[in-house]
Write a protein that holds these residues in place. Structure first.
Motif, PDB file in Angstrom:
ATOM      1  N   ASP A 214       0.768  -1.269  -0.042  1.00 23.09           N
ATOM      2  CA  ASP A 214      -0.018  -0.092  -0.177  1.00 23.09           C
ATOM      3  C   ASP A 214       1.051   1.297   0.022  1.00 23.09           C
ATOM      4  O   ASP A 214       1.237   1.585   1.047  1.00 23.09           O
ATOM      5  N   LEU A 215       1.316   1.751  -1.325  1.00 20.16           N
ATOM      6  CA  LEU A 215       2.276   2.713  -1.259  1.00 20.16           C
ATOM      7  C   LEU A 215       1.495   4.029  -0.726  1.00 20.16           C
ATOM      8  O   LEU A 215       2.385   5.015  -0.310  1.00 20.16           O
ATOM      9  N   ALA A 216       0.194   4.516  -1.009  1.00 23.68           N
ATOM     10  CA  ALA A 216      -0.133   5.585  -0.414  1.00 23.68           C
ATOM     11  C   ALA A 216      -0.276   5.592   0.912  1.00 23.68           C
ATOM     12  O   ALA A 216      -0.199   6.790   1.547  1.00 23.68           O
ATOM     13  N   GLY A 217      -0.689   4.378   1.335  1.00 22.72           N
ATOM     14  CA  GLY A 217      -0.747   4.124   2.771  1.00 22.72           C
ATOM     15  C   GLY A 217       0.596   4.413   3.489  1.00 22.72           C
ATOM     16  O   GLY A 217       0.918   5.113   4.667  1.00 22.72           O
ATOM     17  N   ALA A 218       1.751   4.002   2.970  1.00 20.65           N
ATOM     18  CA  ALA A 218       3.079   4.183   3.463  1.00 20.65           C
ATOM     19  C   ALA A 218       3.333   5.648   3.460  1.00 20.65           C
ATOM     20  O   ALA A 218       4.128   6.092   4.183  1.00 20.65           O
ATOM     21  N   SER A 219       3.031   6.271   2.328  1.00 20.08           N
ATOM     22  CA  SER A 219       3.486   7.650   2.065  1.00 20.08           C
ATOM     23  C   SER A 219       2.615   8.496   3.239  1.00 20.08           C
ATOM     24  O   SER A 219       3.265   9.549   3.962  1.00 20.08           O
ATOM     25  N   LEU A 220       1.285   8.478   3.444  1.00 25.44           N
ATOM     26  CA  LEU A 220       0.646   8.856   4.419  1.00 25.44           C
ATOM     27  C   LEU A 220       1.397   8.876   5.948  1.00 25.44           C
ATOM     28  O   LEU A 220       1.296   9.830   6.710  1.00 25.44           O
ATOM     29  N   VAL A 252      -0.740  14.830  13.393  1.00 23.61           N
ATOM     30  CA  VAL A 252      -1.924  14.361  13.841  1.00 23.61           C
ATOM     31  C   VAL A 252      -2.933  14.344  12.802  1.00 23.61           C
ATOM     32  O   VAL A 252      -3.772  13.094  12.782  1.00 23.61           O
ATOM     33  N   LEU A 253      -3.211  15.336  12.099  1.00 21.58           N
ATOM     34  CA  LEU A 253      -4.200  15.300  10.967  1.00 21.58           C
ATOM     35  C   LEU A 253      -4.000  14.272   9.918  1.00 21.58           C
ATOM     36  O   LEU A 253      -4.901  13.443   9.467  1.00 21.58           O
ATOM     37  N   VAL A 254      -2.620  14.092   9.456  1.00 18.42           N
ATOM     38  CA  VAL A 254      -2.579  12.987   8.533  1.00 18.42           C
ATOM     39  C   VAL A 254      -2.418  11.664   8.889  1.00 18.42           C
ATOM     40  O   VAL A 254      -3.111  10.851   8.273  1.00 18.42           O
ATOM     41  N   LEU A 255      -2.208  11.488  10.260  1.00 25.20           N
ATOM     42  CA  LEU A 255      -2.495  10.237  10.663  1.00 25.20           C
ATOM     43  C   LEU A 255      -3.701   9.766  10.858  1.00 25.20           C
ATOM     44  O   LEU A 255      -4.284   8.634  10.758  1.00 25.20           O
ATOM     45  N   ALA A 256      -4.547  10.760  11.471  1.00 27.52           N
ATOM     46  CA  ALA A 256      -6.325  10.536  11.305  1.00 27.52           C
ATOM     47  C   ALA A 256      -6.686  10.259   9.950  1.00 27.52           C
ATOM     48  O   ALA A 256      -7.463   9.307   9.758  1.00 27.52           O
ATOM     49  N   GLY A 257      -6.132  10.835   8.772  1.00 26.35           N
ATOM     50  CA  GLY A 257      -6.717  10.417   7.575  1.00 26.35           C
ATOM     51  C   GLY A 257      -6.135   9.422   6.938  1.00 26.35           C
ATOM     52  O   GLY A 257      -6.826   8.546   6.346  1.00 26.35           O
ATOM     53  N   PHE A 258      -4.765   8.874   7.465  1.00 24.76           N
ATOM     54  CA  PHE A 258      -4.306   7.686   7.119  1.00 24.76           C
ATOM     55  C   PHE A 258      -5.244   6.367   7.877  1.00 24.76           C
ATOM     56  O   PHE A 258      -5.595   5.605   7.091  1.00 24.76           O
ATOM     57  N   ALA A 259      -5.624   6.516   9.269  1.00 25.69           N
ATOM     58  CA  ALA A 259      -6.575   5.705   9.640  1.00 25.69           C
ATOM     59  C   ALA A 259      -7.955   5.534   8.811  1.00 25.69           C
ATOM     60  O   ALA A 259      -8.396   4.443   8.871  1.00 25.69           O
ATOM     61  N   VAL A 260      -8.593   6.511   8.175  1.00 27.69           N
ATOM     62  CA  VAL A 260      -9.798   6.424   7.709  1.00 27.69           C
ATOM     63  C   VAL A 260      -9.455   5.662   6.442  1.00 27.69           C
ATOM     64  O   VAL A 260     -10.412   4.784   5.986  1.00 27.69           O
ATOM     65  N   ILE A 261      -8.579   6.071   5.775  1.00 25.96           N
ATOM     66  CA  ILE A 261      -8.021   5.200   4.509  1.00 25.96           C
ATOM     67  C   ILE A 261      -7.759   3.647   4.636  1.00 25.96           C
ATOM     68  O   ILE A 261      -8.188   2.936   3.823  1.00 25.96           O
ATOM     69  N   GLN A 262      -7.081   3.230   5.794  1.00 22.30           N
ATOM     70  CA  GLN A 262      -6.740   2.218   5.670  1.00 22.30           C
ATOM     71  C   GLN A 262      -8.337   1.223   6.202  1.00 22.30           C
ATOM     72  O   GLN A 262      -8.372   0.042   5.853  1.00 22.30           O
ATOM     73  N   ARG A 263      -9.098   2.008   6.963  1.00 24.25           N
ATOM     74  CA  ARG A 263     -10.343   1.186   7.062  1.00 24.25           C
ATOM     75  C   ARG A 263     -11.183   1.080   6.104  1.00 24.25           C
ATOM     76  O   ARG A 263     -11.743  -0.095   5.731  1.00 24.25           O
ATOM     77  N   ARG A 264     -10.927   2.104   5.058  1.00 25.38           N
ATOM     78  CA  ARG A 264     -11.798   1.964   3.811  1.00 25.38           C
ATOM     79  C   ARG A 264     -11.120   0.772   2.978  1.00 25.38           C
ATOM     80  O   ARG A 264     -11.879   0.034   2.237  1.00 25.38           O
ATOM     81  N   VAL A 274      -1.550  -1.278   7.380  1.00 26.32           N
ATOM     82  CA  VAL A 274      -1.780  -1.422   8.811  1.00 26.32           C
ATOM     83  C   VAL A 274      -3.367  -1.837   8.831  1.00 26.32           C
ATOM     84  O   VAL A 274      -4.283  -1.232   9.153  1.00 26.32           O
ATOM     85  N   PRO A 275      -3.614  -3.142   9.021  1.00 27.98           N
ATOM     86  CA  PRO A 275      -4.866  -3.465   8.931  1.00 27.98           C
ATOM     87  C   PRO A 275      -5.811  -2.931  10.269  1.00 27.98           C
ATOM     88  O   PRO A 275      -5.404  -3.302  11.252  1.00 27.98           O
ATOM     89  N   PRO A 276      -6.768  -2.438  10.207  1.00 25.04           N
ATOM     90  CA  PRO A 276      -7.714  -1.854  11.430  1.00 25.04           C
ATOM     91  C   PRO A 276      -7.989  -3.009  12.177  1.00 25.04           C
ATOM     92  O   PRO A 276      -8.318  -2.959  13.369  1.00 25.04           O
ATOM     93  N   ARG A 277      -8.164  -4.270  11.703  1.00 28.09           N
ATOM     94  CA  ARG A 277      -8.620  -5.444  12.521  1.00 28.09           C
ATOM     95  C   ARG A 277      -7.514  -5.608  13.561  1.00 28.09           C
ATOM     96  O   ARG A 277      -7.662  -6.259  14.659  1.00 28.09           O
ATOM     97  N   LEU A 278      -5.858  -5.301  13.422  1.00 28.72           N
ATOM     98  CA  LEU A 278      -5.088  -5.316  14.355  1.00 28.72           C
ATOM     99  C   LEU A 278      -5.726  -4.458  15.696  1.00 28.72           C
ATOM    100  O   LEU A 278      -5.540  -5.121  16.952  1.00 28.72           O
ATOM    101  N   LEU A 279      -5.752  -3.353  15.575  1.00 29.07           N
ATOM    102  CA  LEU A 279      -6.242  -2.500  16.522  1.00 29.07           C
ATOM    103  C   LEU A 279      -7.682  -2.993  17.312  1.00 29.07           C
ATOM    104  O   LEU A 279      -8.122  -2.384  18.382  1.00 29.07           O
ATOM    105  N   ALA A 280      -8.378  -3.674  16.421  1.00 32.30           N
ATOM    106  CA  ALA A 280      -9.957  -4.117  16.811  1.00 32.30           C
ATOM    107  C   ALA A 280      -9.858  -5.076  17.860  1.00 32.30           C
ATOM    108  O   ALA A 280     -10.626  -5.421  18.404  1.00 32.30           O
ATOM    109  N   GLN A 281      -8.396  -5.841  17.791  1.00 28.18           N
ATOM    110  CA  GLN A 281      -8.359  -6.923  18.895  1.00 28.18           C
ATOM    111  C   GLN A 281      -8.119  -6.226  20.371  1.00 28.18           C
ATOM    112  O   GLN A 281      -7.103  -5.455  20.242  1.00 28.18           O
ATOM    113  N   ALA A 282      -8.737  -6.923  21.203  1.00 27.70           N
ATOM    114  CA  ALA A 282      -8.726  -6.301  22.470  1.00 27.70           C
ATOM    115  C   ALA A 282      -7.327  -6.371  22.999  1.00 27.70           C
ATOM    116  O   ALA A 282      -6.690  -5.384  23.683  1.00 27.70           O
ATOM    117  N   ARG A 283      -6.787  -7.396  22.957  1.00 27.62           N
ATOM    118  CA  ARG A 283      -5.391  -7.526  23.715  1.00 27.62           C
ATOM    119  C   ARG A 283      -4.530  -6.820  22.912  1.00 27.62           C
ATOM    120  O   ARG A 283      -3.489  -6.323  23.565  1.00 27.62           O
TER     121      ARG A 283
END
Length: 486
Positions: A214-220, A252-264, A274-283
């Motif tokens: 994910d080159l766009a994600g890596a850049s963000l 902070v703003l760029v990282l917030a945008g990165f999180a939105v794009i990763q979930r999409r 960074v798969p959002p499912r990682l942070l969805a794991q409670a542990r």
């Protein structure tokens, strides 16, 4: 009476060779781990020599240190995904080889600009090399053997983090071949070569589930982390100019945008960095928060102790490193013992470790406040040993806890996130604790500044030591929540 216990078969030659190969593979990746993490701190003790030799400005010297740490942190998650994509062993060898080359370039740098550029490239090489270590451990070992290997990995992290002052001071004092500060980089060559030779013979190749990067994600992610970490690394020494606050907000703003794009990407069947499912794991999420609290407190303690010893008590870099040594020894011993304790008692070991940390830091603050200047360093040693033991008991099961529910296909990304978390924590600890220390002191900590009395250092160290103590208590509370929920 005839025994009903079945005889245990002796290990076959194949099994013995396999076990030996696994141990050699672990040694290979741990050599690189120690080398890469040591380079984040070892240069600090040589900054006066580098500045004088290269006629560098104060700002350039700050970038010699920050260039490595920021580049390393920025590239970690991408480096982990690269390993998932092209192979962990291949990425590890490429990373180590590049790290060696950049170390040589650092050692021969004739100007500050060239040294800064080489340090940035060295940090990026570390970002390719080090995320593969946890992934290789995850696929090489199973069951109790994996927990033991991760325990040794945790001990290696602690030793590397603490050893910078001692190893750097010793090399500067020995001055091998008259190389001065350049020897701090050349020491990486034999270590790196040994790691490559051993890894090529013993590490088994593995890949993750990624089919593309994910080159766009890596850049963000890179832009966001630069905006976050560069101000934290440069800001305290530069007096927090306006650009540092603007960069923090933008990061902070760029990282917030990165999180939105990763979930999409995840929701549409893509391959997020960074798969959002990682942070969805409670542990994983709670463990990552524990990483942030624990390592920011540790970084703050190391900085605070270095300030007090070198600027307050006027110790040399080597003398300061010698005081750090008992802390490192306690950490290493407890990390190795902690793997067995964690297998039996689980997250309760982390609670016990945080309790020891809290008690020892309370003793640290008390000794600083009341002990005479002449015997203070000696009086601090028992508290530092106990603090190291507590840190080791937290660090040994912590990594296992964070990675417990992570699927093998995501181990590269999870390793990158975990290591990035430690770097963010280190930057936060140094920036916040260092800033508070300087604010209470009323001056920049400097051994050459004779206008600041020792009593002022005592006051500043005691106040900021109380903050580090509060972080240790918070570490115990978060670890207790993990114990209760899991």
């Amino acid at each position: 009476m005839t025994s009903t216990t079945a005889p245990v078969a002796a290990p076959t030659a194949t099994e013995a060779i396999s076990t030996t190969r696994q141990r050699l593979a672990l040694a290979s990746v741990l050599m690189a781990t120690f080398m890469g993490l040591l380079d984040g701190s070892i240069v600090t003790v040589a900054t006066p020599s580098i500045q004088a030799d290269l006629r560098a400005s104060f700002g350039e010297i700050q970038f010699v240190i920050a260039g490595y740490t920021v580049a390393y942190a920025v590239g970690l998650v991408t480096g982990g995904r690269v390993g998932d994509l092209i192979g962990r062993k291949r990425s590890f060898v490429i990373g180590v080889l590049t790290f060696i080359g950049m170390s040589v370039l650092c050692a021969i740098a004739p100007t500050a600009g060239m040294l800064i550029a080489a340090r940035v490239l060295q940090g990026l090489a570390a970002a390719v090399m080090l995320p593969q270590v946890l992934s290789i451990i995850q696929v090489t070992f199973t069951g109790p053997a994996r927990a033991g290997a991760i325990g040794i990995y945790g001990a290696t992290i602690g030793l590397a983090s603490i050893s910078g002052q001692l190893v750097g001071g010793a090399l500067l004092a020995a001055n091998p071949a008259g190389l001065g500060w350049r020897s701090l980089f050349l020491i990486n060559v034999p270590i790196g070569v040994a790691a490559i030779v051993s890894a090529r013979a013993t590490v088994t190749e593995s890949r993750g589930g990624s089919t593309r990067l994910d080159l766009a994600g890596a850049s963000l992610l890179g832009l966001g982390l630069v905006g976050l970490l560069l101000p934290l690394a440069i800001g305290p020494a530069a007096g927090w100019p306006v650009w540092t606050w603007a960069a923090l907000a933008a990061g902070v703003l760029v990282l917030a945008g990165f999180a939105v794009i990763q979930r999409r990407l995840q929701n549409t069947g893509g391959a997020p960095l960074v798969p959002p499912r990682l942070l969805a794991q409670a542990r994983f999420a709670r463990g990552l928060f524990l990483v942030l609290v624990f390592y920011s407190g540790n970084a703050g303690l190391f900085l605070l102790l270095a300030y007090h010893l070198q600027a307050g008590l006027h110790f040399s870099a080597l003398g300061s490193g010698a005081v750090f040594a008992p802390l490192g020894l306690g950490f290493a011993v407890a990390s190795l013992a902690g793997k067995k304790l964690a297998a039996r008692y689980g997250a309760r070991v982390m609670v016990a470790g945080a309790t020891l940390m809290s008690l020892s830091l309370a003793a640290f603050v008390a000794v600083v406040a009341v002990a005479p200047q002449q015997v203070q360093a000696l009086a601090l040693l028992p508290a530092l040993v106990v603090s190291g033991i507590g840190e080791g008991l937290v660090a040994a099961p912590l990594i296992t806890t964070v990675l417990a529910d992570v699927a093998p296909a995501d181990s590269g990304a999870a390793s990158g996130v975990l290591l990035t978390g430690t770097q963010v924590a280190n930057a936060l600890g140094v920036a916040v604790i260092g800033g508070i220390f300087a604010g209470v002191l009323g001056s920049t900590p400097d051994e050459a500044n004779t206008t600041v009395a020792f009593a002022d250092y005592v006051h500043a160290t005691a106040i900021t030591g109380g903050i580090v103590l509060a972080l240790a208590v918070l570490t115990g509370l978060v670890a207790r929540a993990l114990r209760t929920r899991h």
